[in-house]
Design a protein around this motif. Structure first.
Motif, short mmCIF file in Angstrom:
data_model
loop_
_atom_site.label_atom_id
_atom_site.label_comp_id
_atom_site.label_asym_id
_atom_site.label_seq_id
_atom_site.Cartn_x
_atom_site.Cartn_y
_atom_site.Cartn_z
N PRO A 70 11.27 47.72 9.18
CA PRO A 70 12.34 48.61 8.78
C PRO A 70 13.30 47.94 7.81
O PRO A 70 13.36 46.72 7.73
CB PRO A 70 13.04 48.96 10.10
N SER A 71 14.04 48.75 7.08
CA SER A 71 14.99 48.25 6.10
C SER A 71 16.00 47.32 6.76
O SER A 71 16.50 47.60 7.84
CB SER A 71 15.70 49.43 5.45
N GLY A 72 16.28 46.21 6.12
CA GLY A 72 17.29 45.29 6.63
C GLY A 72 16.81 44.36 7.71
O GLY A 72 17.61 43.68 8.35
N CYS A 73 15.48 44.30 7.95
CA CYS A 73 14.99 43.45 9.04
C CYS A 73 14.79 42.02 8.59
O CYS A 73 14.43 41.16 9.37
CB CYS A 73 13.71 44.01 9.63
N GLY A 74 15.00 41.75 7.31
CA GLY A 74 14.94 40.36 6.86
C GLY A 74 13.67 40.01 6.11
O GLY A 74 13.34 38.82 5.97
N LYS A 75 12.96 40.98 5.57
CA LYS A 75 11.72 40.69 4.84
C LYS A 75 12.00 39.89 3.56
O LYS A 75 11.35 38.88 3.30
CB LYS A 75 10.99 42.00 4.48
N SER A 76 12.99 40.38 2.80
CA SER A 76 13.31 39.66 1.56
C SER A 76 13.82 38.26 1.88
O SER A 76 13.50 37.30 1.17
CB SER A 76 14.38 40.41 0.78
N THR A 77 14.60 38.16 2.94
CA THR A 77 15.10 36.86 3.34
C THR A 77 13.94 35.92 3.66
O THR A 77 13.91 34.77 3.22
CB THR A 77 16.00 37.01 4.58
N LEU A 78 12.96 36.43 4.40
CA LEU A 78 11.81 35.61 4.76
C LEU A 78 11.09 35.10 3.51
O LEU A 78 10.71 33.94 3.41
CB LEU A 78 10.85 36.43 5.63
N ARG A 94 13.05 45.55 14.06
CA ARG A 94 14.35 45.69 13.41
C ARG A 94 15.14 44.39 13.60
O ARG A 94 14.74 43.51 14.34
CB ARG A 94 15.10 46.87 14.00
N ARG A 95 16.27 44.29 12.89
CA ARG A 95 17.04 43.06 12.90
C ARG A 95 17.50 42.72 14.30
O ARG A 95 18.00 43.61 14.98
CB ARG A 95 18.23 43.21 11.96
N PRO A 96 17.42 41.50 14.76
CA PRO A 96 16.81 40.35 14.09
C PRO A 96 15.29 40.46 14.04
O PRO A 96 14.65 40.74 15.06
CB PRO A 96 17.22 39.18 14.98
N1 LIG Z 1 23.05 36.43 1.17
C1 LIG Z 1 23.30 37.12 2.29
N2 LIG Z 1 24.44 36.93 2.98
C2 LIG Z 1 24.69 37.61 4.11
N3 LIG Z 1 23.88 38.52 4.64
C3 LIG Z 1 22.71 38.76 4.02
C4 LIG Z 1 22.37 38.07 2.81
N4 LIG Z 1 21.15 38.52 2.41
C5 LIG Z 1 20.77 39.42 3.33
N5 LIG Z 1 21.69 39.57 4.30
C6 LIG Z 1 21.58 40.44 5.47
O1 LIG Z 1 20.39 40.11 6.11
C7 LIG Z 1 19.72 41.25 6.55
C8 LIG Z 1 18.30 41.26 6.05
O2 LIG Z 1 18.32 41.42 4.65
P1 LIG Z 1 16.98 41.51 3.78
O3 LIG Z 1 17.38 41.79 2.39
O4 LIG Z 1 16.17 40.31 4.03
O5 LIG Z 1 16.29 42.78 4.42
P2 LIG Z 1 14.95 43.50 3.97
O6 LIG Z 1 14.05 43.53 5.14
O7 LIG Z 1 14.43 42.91 2.72
O8 LIG Z 1 15.48 44.95 3.69
P3 LIG Z 1 14.96 46.02 2.62
O9 LIG Z 1 13.73 46.64 3.21
O10 LIG Z 1 16.09 47.01 2.53
O11 LIG Z 1 14.72 45.29 1.34
C9 LIG Z 1 20.52 42.45 6.08
O12 LIG Z 1 21.24 42.93 7.18
C10 LIG Z 1 21.47 41.89 5.08
O13 LIG Z 1 22.71 42.54 5.16
#
Ligand SMILES: Nc1ncnc2c1ncn2[C@@H]1O[C@H](COP(=O)(O)OP(=O)(O)OP(=O)(O)O)[C@@H](O)[C@H]1O
Ligand SMILES: [Mg+2]
Lengths: 255, 269
Positions: free
Chosen positions: A36-44, A205-207
């Motif tokens: 789901p959106s915001g679960c941290g995929k881009s972060t990973l 979902r997050r975390p």
């Molecule tokens: N640089 C940052 N500083 C603080 N919080 C962050 C930062 N980058 C991401 N987050 C938080 O970490 C969580 C995960 O973000 P991320 O962009 O990894 O999600 P995602 O799974 O890629 O979402 P999407 O599907 O919308 O792209 C989000 O709640 C976001 O608000």
């Protein structure tokens, strides 16, 4: 070269974004991450590529990158990230210049990757003259130019319309069939995941935790649009995702 | 209701797009000039603008011709141009460098931004006596004044422009393993170039203003000295001739920057 995620956890300030992710990305396979959106995929993905440091756990490279590899971990970004002041040729030569590849050697690589992404006629075009799908093909060509060991793709097709997306998926399959590449592929589109993924990691979902890892053995070139077996897997993924997405939505409402 | 829809004539949808995209209209600027000058000429000739209010444009032109023929024009213009060139070049170069550093390094930013904010509002002309004490009454103090005056607006424009460079492009550069120096040279500087150039337009106009100020103090030759002398004698023709030279200088510099913009920023469109 394989990538191993070893018990990765990550927090931003007080918010825990990823929790205890362990997974292998084997050579020559495409591993998709859905969730789901915001679960941290881009972060990973940023953690895997070394653009950010994990709070806990490690990202390991197993084995050495193949010969001639200039940039082992190479991104393809959702927003293309092309320099608007450089032509298609210039955008690709940008990533070669720093490795001392210039002139004829660079031209050879550039015309090869442009041919592979069917862009040979657009070598001198500026990004603003290209359509979205073409821009993303330039970005893919740029990634191929550095002969990556692992491609890190963050929703590479999400900014495109659905027809262009279909076509580019075919292109990616063709690229992979000609020369298998390794990729970590983030998407929220389940059709993309079942079409391209040898292995699909579903995050909660997050975390974000790994909910389930689905393996698909069917060769990429046999996977067609509307294949019943793939539909079944896609439905299974959707059932899992729907509950997570709904729960994530409700959490947002309660904030 | 349905009756009304049948009876009314179809109306063409009103066009409401367009605009907000300035195009090159070369001759309009010139036309405005010509009209203004003609009004002045007609007004002074017919008498409804008194000779004390404005000089006749034709007299100003005659003065200008005299300047040219006596060779005084270049005697005044050359020192002014060299002061402008040296001072503005120093100020703009140091300003762009400082602006890029402020844009890139947190410590430089923390240290310099308040300083620049403190320097910016000081009327640099007020500091001229100080510069004379520091650098002497000769050229050096004039260079310093012009350089100092161009420095501050250039810094502010440059670091704003660096701040506005798309961070995702910088991440891209890092992800491809580009060196720090390459990222600055190939991504940050070109990305900041539009902002730097429009800052330069302002800085160069300020440089011309300060040129005159510097020459009003202790310069034998120079456009500023010429204007000052004419002004103290209430010689409006010569005063205007000097002012016209300054305006022309401004127009030329602005055209040069426009030319550079077209060369360097052709990718924007
Ligand atoms: N640089 C940052 N500083 C603080 N919080 C962050 C930062 N980058 C991401 N987050 C938080 O970490 C969580 C995960 O973000 P991320 O962009 O990894 O999600 P995602 O799974 O890629 O979402 P999407 O599907 O919308 O792209 C989000 O709640 C976001 O608000
Ligand atoms: Mg994301």
């Amino acid at each position: 070269m394989d990538i191993r995620l070893d018990a990765i956890s990550h927090s931003y300030g007080g918010t825990e974004v990823l929790r205890d992710i362990s997974l292998d990305i084997p050579t020559g396979k495409i591993v998709c991450f859905v969730g789901p959106s915001g679960c941290g995929k881009s972060t990973l993905l940023r953690l895997i590529g070394g653009l950010e440091r994990a709070t806990k756990g490690r990202v390991l490279q197993l084995g050495t990158p193949p010969m001639g590899c200039l940039n082992p971990l190479t991104y393809v970004f959702q927003d293309f990230a092309l320099l608007p002041w450089r032509t298609v040729h210039g955008n690709i030569s940008l990533v070669l210049e720093d490795h001392g590849i210039k002139g004829a050697a660079a031209d050879a690589i550039i015309s090869d990757v442009l041919a592979r992404t069917k862009l040979s006629d657009f070598s001198n075009a500026l990004p603003r003259q290209l359509s979205g799908g073409m821009k993303q093909r330039v970005a893919i060509a740029r990634a191929l130019a550095v002969k990556p060991a692992v491609m890190l793709m963050d929703e590479p097709l999400s900014a495109l319309d659905s027809q262009t997306r279909e076509l580019l998926m075919d292109d990616l399959v063709a690229l992979w069939t000609r020369q298998p590449f390794t990729a970590a592929y983030v998407t929220h589109n389940l059709a993309e995941a079942v079409r391209l993924g040898h292995r699909i990691a579903v995050l909660s979902r997050r975390p974000g935790e790994i909910h389930e890892v689905v393996e698909i053995d069917m060769p990429l070139e046999e996977r067609s649009h509307g294949n019943p077996e793939l539909e079944k897997i896609q439905k299974h993924l959707w059932d899992m995702m729907r509950d997570e997405a709904r729960a994530a939505d409700e959490e947002l409402l309660n904030v | 209701m349905s009756d009304a829809t049948i009876k009314t004539q179809p109306i063409e949808v009103r066009f409401r797009g367009g605009g907000f995209a300035p195009k090159a209209r070369r001759w309009v600027g010139l036309a405005v000039f010509v009209v203004l000058v003609s009004i002045m000429e007609i007004g002074t000739r017919s008498g409804w603008i008194s000779a004390l209010t404005l000089p006749k444009p034709s007299d100003v032109l005659a003065t200008f011709k005299e300047l040219w023929e006596s060779g005084l024009l270049f005697k005044h213009l050359l020192p002014s141009l060299s002061r402008l060139a040296v001072g503005a070049a120093i100020g703009a170069t140091v300003g762009v460098c400082a602006g890029v550093m402020i844009g890139l390094f947190s410590y430089v930013r923390a240290g310099l931004v308040p300083l620049v904010a403190a320097i910016f509002p000081i009327p640099k002309i007020a500091l001229l006596p100080l510069f004379v004490i520091w650098f002497g009454i000769d050229e050096a103090s004039k260079y310093a004044l012009i350089a100092f005056g161009t420095f501050t607006p250039t810094v502010v424009a440059t670091y704003g422009a660096v701040d506005n460079v798309d961070r995702s492009l910088i991440r891209m550069g890092q992800s491809f393993g580009l060196s720090w120096f390459s990222i600055v040279r190939k991504i940050v500087l070109p990305g900041a170039m539009p902002g730097i150039l429009s800052g330069l337009r302002i800085s160069l106009a300020i440089a011309i203003i300060l040129l005159v100020a510097a020459e009003m103090l202790g310069a034998e030759y120079g456009i500023g000295a010429y204007i000052l002398e004419a002004g103290s004698l209430y010689d409006l023709e010569r005063l205007f001739a000097g002012v016209v030279i300054l305006s022309l200088l401004g127009v030329i510099l602005s055209t040069v920057i426009g030319f550079i913009e077209r060369r360097l920023l052709g990718w924007r469109e």
